[in-house]
Design a protein around this motif. Structure first.
Motif, PDB file in Angstrom:
ATOM      1  N   GLU A 128       8.213   4.542  -5.303  1.00  0.00           N
ATOM      2  CA  GLU A 128       7.614   4.853  -4.861  1.00  0.00           C
ATOM      3  C   GLU A 128       5.813   4.297  -5.520  1.00  0.00           C
ATOM      4  N   PHE A 129       6.108   4.264  -6.685  1.00  0.00           N
ATOM      5  CA  PHE A 129       4.757   4.049  -7.353  1.00  0.00           C
ATOM      6  C   PHE A 129       4.457   3.222  -6.056  1.00  0.00           C
ATOM      7  N   VAL A 130       4.362   1.740  -6.107  1.00  0.00           N
ATOM      8  CA  VAL A 130       4.186   0.896  -5.482  1.00  0.00           C
ATOM      9  C   VAL A 130       3.751   1.009  -4.358  1.00  0.00           C
ATOM     10  N   SER A 131       4.584   2.131  -4.050  1.00  0.00           N
ATOM     11  CA  SER A 131       4.316   2.179  -2.507  1.00  0.00           C
ATOM     12  C   SER A 131       3.285   3.215  -2.176  1.00  0.00           C
ATOM     13  N   ALA A 132       2.809   4.385  -2.709  1.00  0.00           N
ATOM     14  CA  ALA A 132       1.848   5.237  -3.042  1.00  0.00           C
ATOM     15  C   ALA A 132      -0.243   4.173  -3.549  1.00  0.00           C
ATOM     16  N   ASN A 133       1.013   3.207  -3.951  1.00  0.00           N
ATOM     17  CA  ASN A 133      -0.738   2.580  -4.701  1.00  0.00           C
ATOM     18  C   ASN A 133      -1.375   0.566  -3.868  1.00  0.00           C
ATOM     19  N   SER A 134       0.144   0.039  -3.120  1.00  0.00           N
ATOM     20  CA  SER A 134      -0.175  -1.551  -3.077  1.00  0.00           C
ATOM     21  C   SER A 134      -0.994  -1.507  -1.897  1.00  0.00           C
ATOM     22  N   SER A 135      -1.375  -0.394  -0.965  1.00  0.00           N
ATOM     23  CA  SER A 135      -2.716  -0.353   0.322  1.00  0.00           C
ATOM     24  C   SER A 135      -3.849  -0.597  -0.503  1.00  0.00           C
ATOM     25  N   GLN A 136      -3.555  -0.252  -1.556  1.00  0.00           N
ATOM     26  CA  GLN A 136      -5.726   0.002  -2.071  1.00  0.00           C
ATOM     27  C   GLN A 136      -6.239  -1.409  -1.759  1.00  0.00           C
ATOM     28  N   ALA A 137      -7.311  -0.957  -1.348  1.00  0.00           N
ATOM     29  CA  ALA A 137      -7.999  -2.055  -1.276  1.00  0.00           C
ATOM     30  C   ALA A 137      -8.098  -2.738  -2.917  1.00  0.00           C
ATOM     31  N   MET A 138      -8.538  -2.390  -3.765  1.00  0.00           N
ATOM     32  CA  MET A 138      -8.744  -3.163  -4.844  1.00  0.00           C
ATOM     33  C   MET A 138      -7.272  -4.610  -5.631  1.00  0.00           C
ATOM     34  N   PHE A 139      -6.163  -3.817  -3.801  1.00  0.00           N
ATOM     35  CA  PHE A 139      -5.271  -5.088  -4.876  1.00  0.00           C
ATOM     36  C   PHE A 139      -4.489  -5.857  -2.811  1.00  0.00           C
ATOM     37  N   ALA A 140      -4.932  -4.923  -2.175  1.00  0.00           N
ATOM     38  CA  ALA A 140      -4.319  -5.829  -1.044  1.00  0.00           C
ATOM     39  C   ALA A 140      -6.308  -6.577  -0.692  1.00  0.00           C
ATOM     40  N   ASP A 141      -6.925  -6.749  -0.284  1.00  0.00           N
ATOM     41  CA  ASP A 141      -8.157  -7.599  -0.609  1.00  0.00           C
ATOM     42  C   ASP A 141      -8.194  -8.870  -1.597  1.00  0.00           C
ATOM     43  N   ASN A 142      -7.414  -8.623  -2.664  1.00  0.00           N
ATOM     44  CA  ASN A 142      -7.618  -9.396  -3.852  1.00  0.00           C
ATOM     45  C   ASN A 142      -6.446 -10.453  -4.119  1.00  0.00           C
ATOM     46  N   GLY A 143      -5.288  -9.720  -3.032  1.00  0.00           N
ATOM     47  CA  GLY A 143      -4.084 -10.794  -3.134  1.00  0.00           C
ATOM     48  C   GLY A 143      -2.805 -10.182  -3.793  1.00  0.00           C
ATOM     49  N   VAL A 144      -3.002  -8.834  -4.670  1.00  0.00           N
ATOM     50  CA  VAL A 144      -2.380  -8.528  -5.082  1.00  0.00           C
ATOM     51  C   VAL A 144      -0.728  -7.348  -4.492  1.00  0.00           C
ATOM     52  N   GLY A 145      -0.055  -8.369  -3.678  1.00  0.00           N
ATOM     53  CA  GLY A 145       0.571  -7.088  -2.694  1.00  0.00           C
ATOM     54  C   GLY A 145       1.737  -6.546  -3.138  1.00  0.00           C
ATOM     55  N   ALA A 146       3.047  -5.788  -2.313  1.00  0.00           N
ATOM     56  CA  ALA A 146       3.494  -5.250  -3.005  1.00  0.00           C
ATOM     57  C   ALA A 146       4.546  -5.370  -3.787  1.00  0.00           C
ATOM     58  N   GLU A 147       5.406  -6.675  -3.616  1.00  0.00           N
ATOM     59  CA  GLU A 147       5.903  -8.057  -4.841  1.00  0.00           C
ATOM     60  C   GLU A 147       5.036  -8.220  -5.607  1.00  0.00           C
ATOM     61  N   SER A 148       4.259  -8.419  -6.034  1.00  0.00           N
ATOM     62  CA  SER A 148       3.624  -8.923  -7.322  1.00  0.00           C
ATOM     63  C   SER A 148       3.488  -6.935  -8.077  1.00  0.00           C
ATOM     64  N   LEU A 149       2.661  -6.487  -7.513  1.00  0.00           N
ATOM     65  CA  LEU A 149       3.147  -4.997  -8.744  1.00  0.00           C
ATOM     66  C   LEU A 149       3.961  -4.500  -8.645  1.00  0.00           C
ATOM     67  N   THR A 150       5.073  -4.706  -7.847  1.00  0.00           N
ATOM     68  CA  THR A 150       6.464  -4.684  -8.450  1.00  0.00           C
ATOM     69  C   THR A 150       6.901  -5.774  -9.423  1.00  0.00           C
ATOM     70  N   LYS A 151       6.571  -6.620  -9.862  1.00  0.00           N
ATOM     71  CA  LYS A 151       6.559  -6.663 -11.463  1.00  0.00           C
ATOM     72  C   LYS A 151       5.975  -6.508 -12.107  1.00  0.00           C
ATOM     73  N   ILE A 152       4.938  -6.165 -11.679  1.00  0.00           N
ATOM     74  CA  ILE A 152       4.243  -5.641 -13.202  1.00  0.00           C
ATOM     75  C   ILE A 152       4.738  -4.149 -12.984  1.00  0.00           C
ATOM     76  N   MET A 153       4.759  -3.509 -12.676  1.00  0.00           N
ATOM     77  CA  MET A 153       5.540  -2.415 -12.657  1.00  0.00           C
ATOM     78  C   MET A 153       6.645  -2.590 -13.530  1.00  0.00           C
ATOM     79  N   SER A 154       7.958  -2.885 -13.141  1.00  0.00           N
ATOM     80  CA  SER A 154       8.839  -3.184 -13.399  1.00  0.00           C
ATOM     81  C   SER A 154       8.966  -4.134 -14.676  1.00  0.00           C
ATOM     82  N   ASN A 155       7.907  -4.508 -15.231  1.00  0.00           N
ATOM     83  CA  ASN A 155       7.818  -5.042 -16.166  1.00  0.00           C
ATOM     84  C   ASN A 155       7.203  -4.553 -17.606  1.00  0.00           C
ATOM     85  N   ASN A 156       6.556  -3.079 -16.820  1.00  0.00           N
ATOM     86  CA  ASN A 156       6.307  -1.906 -18.035  1.00  0.00           C
ATOM     87  C   ASN A 156       7.296  -1.963 -18.558  1.00  0.00           C
TER      88      ASN A 156
END
Length: 420
Positions: A128-156
């Protein structure tokens, strides 16, 4: 422990940059096959998106360091041109990002070592968290996709699970629940009190007669409370005394206002309205602890005797010191001198007297009250998280990162889109 603190910090960096943007934004980054992995640590390939995310976080840290120094939000160029710890901003940011990646790998490997598994609830939260935030420009424009965000949040979440595995209740390095309760009881107490002010509503000190009257009232309140036959009755009585004092203050203020009005030649009219409701009965359930507060025992710090104090002190700083000393003295009094269920008169500061009574914290240590999951987690973190961090740092010490130089060149921080 806040699972999303790093995410929030990285996001804040772009709010900072947006307020002081000084150049046009670069094109959105794409991650090619040769730069999919930013670095390899002990055989674990860290995705470029994870590395870039940590660069964003490190940039945020650098920007706020400058903000703290200069009192204004820096532009991206100002961050770029500044040296941090005698290092160029680019090198400093990439070093910090690399360190964060080592921590990331330590979490992944240790989670695997303990046979950890995220719950379905945690997986759903991450999704849910990744779905709500992965489209933000700060991530989408910098190559931080949903897969990477999922790894980061899972790591926490994995890091939290590792902490609980080693330092949780009845864990290898933790303690039993009874021991944690004892730790809580040693540092926490509950009190009821109300303050009696020796100054008027304008902060002016009362004369000797009014001060004498107030002190006599306090002495009487203490006697009345202690005359009660049970602890529960004493706790109830202090509320009644506070109500009586507040009514006295209200009446005194009204009389003072009326006197002032007469002296000024103004006529005042007081209207009292009585409301009667017939044929209805209202039952109110009150919180028995509504007027209580819990107090935490202060931690003492050692002052360096060789430290040189600033010879220039302002009135405000002296007032702050006096206020701090008053609190410290009060805290020591509550824990070291004040007995249970005996009301006392306490001079908090020059203008404030307390009527105070201390109650046993054990009576409130139930799952429906103070002893709940949030309290337990908070106490475990407070007691053991520093030790946990040291344990994880020892793991990281054995890592030697193999950096992908192509990725480090391609994703240098100031090629990222920092002007959102």
């Amino acid at each position: 422990m806040n699972k999303f603190n790093k995410f929030a910090a990285a996001a804040a960096a772009f709010a900072l940059a947006a307020a002081s943007a000084s150049c046009s934004s670069p094109e959105a980054l794409t991650i090619g096959k040769g730069t999919q992995t930013a670095l390899t640590v002990d055989g674990y390939e860290v995705p470029a998106g994870v590395f870039i995310y940590n660069e964003l976080y490190a940039y945020n840290t650098a920007a706020y360091e400058l903000y703290g120094q200069n009192g204004k939000m820096p532009t991206v160029d100002e961050v770029k041109d500044h040296q941090f710890e005698s290092m160029d901003a680019t090198d400093w940011i990439q070093d910090k990002a690399t360190e964060q990646c080592l921590d990331f790998v330590a979490n992944e490997k240790e989670f695997e070592k303990i046979g950890g598994e995220l719950t379905q609830e945690e997986l759903d939260e991450i999704k849910e968290f990744v779905s709500a935030n992965s489209s933000q420009a700060m991530f989408a424009d910098n190559g931080v996709g949903a897969e990477s965000l999922t790894k980061i949040m899972s790591n926490n979440y994995k890091r939290e699970a590792i902490f609980k595995h080693y330092y949780g209740i009845d864990a290898e390095k933790g303690c039993s629940e009874d021991e944690l309760k004892e730790y809580f009881q040693d540092k926490t107490t509950r009190i009821k009190y109300f303050s009696v002010s020796m100054t008027d509503e304008n902060g002016e000190a009362f004369g000797a007669d009014e001060k004498r009257r107030l002190n006599n009232m306090v002495d009487d309140y203490v006697k009345e409370i202690n005359a009660e036959s049970s602890n529960a009755a004493k706790l109830k009585k202090i509320d009644e005394c506070e109500k009586e004092y507040n009514e006295y203050v209200e009446k005194r203020n009204a009389e003072a206002a009326e006197k002032a009005a007469k002296e000024a030649g103004v006529t005042t009219t007081t209207t009292t309205t009585a409301t009667t409701t017939a044929g209805s009965t209202t039952t109110t359930t009150t919180d028995p602890y509504a007027n209580e507060v819990t107090v935490t025992k202060r931690t003492t710090t050692t002052v360096d005797p060789n430290a040189t104090a600033d010879v220039t002190t302002t009135t405000a700083s002296e007032e702050a010191k006096a206020s701090q000393k008053a609190y410290e003295d009060y805290n020591d009094y509550v824990f070291d001198e004040l007995g249970y269920y005996t009301a006392e008169k306490y001079q908090y500061d020059e203008n404030t007297v307390y009527v105070i009574i201390k109650a046993d914290i054990k009576d409130r240590m139930t799952s429906a009250d103070l002893w709940n999951e949030n309290t337990i987690d908070s106490l475990l973190n407070e007691r053991y998280y520093s030790d946990f961090e040291d344990m994880m740092k020892d793991i990281v010490k054995g890592y030697v990162p193999e950096k992908n130089s192509s990725a480090y060149r391609k994703f240098t921080p100031f090629k990222l889109n920092l002007n959102m």
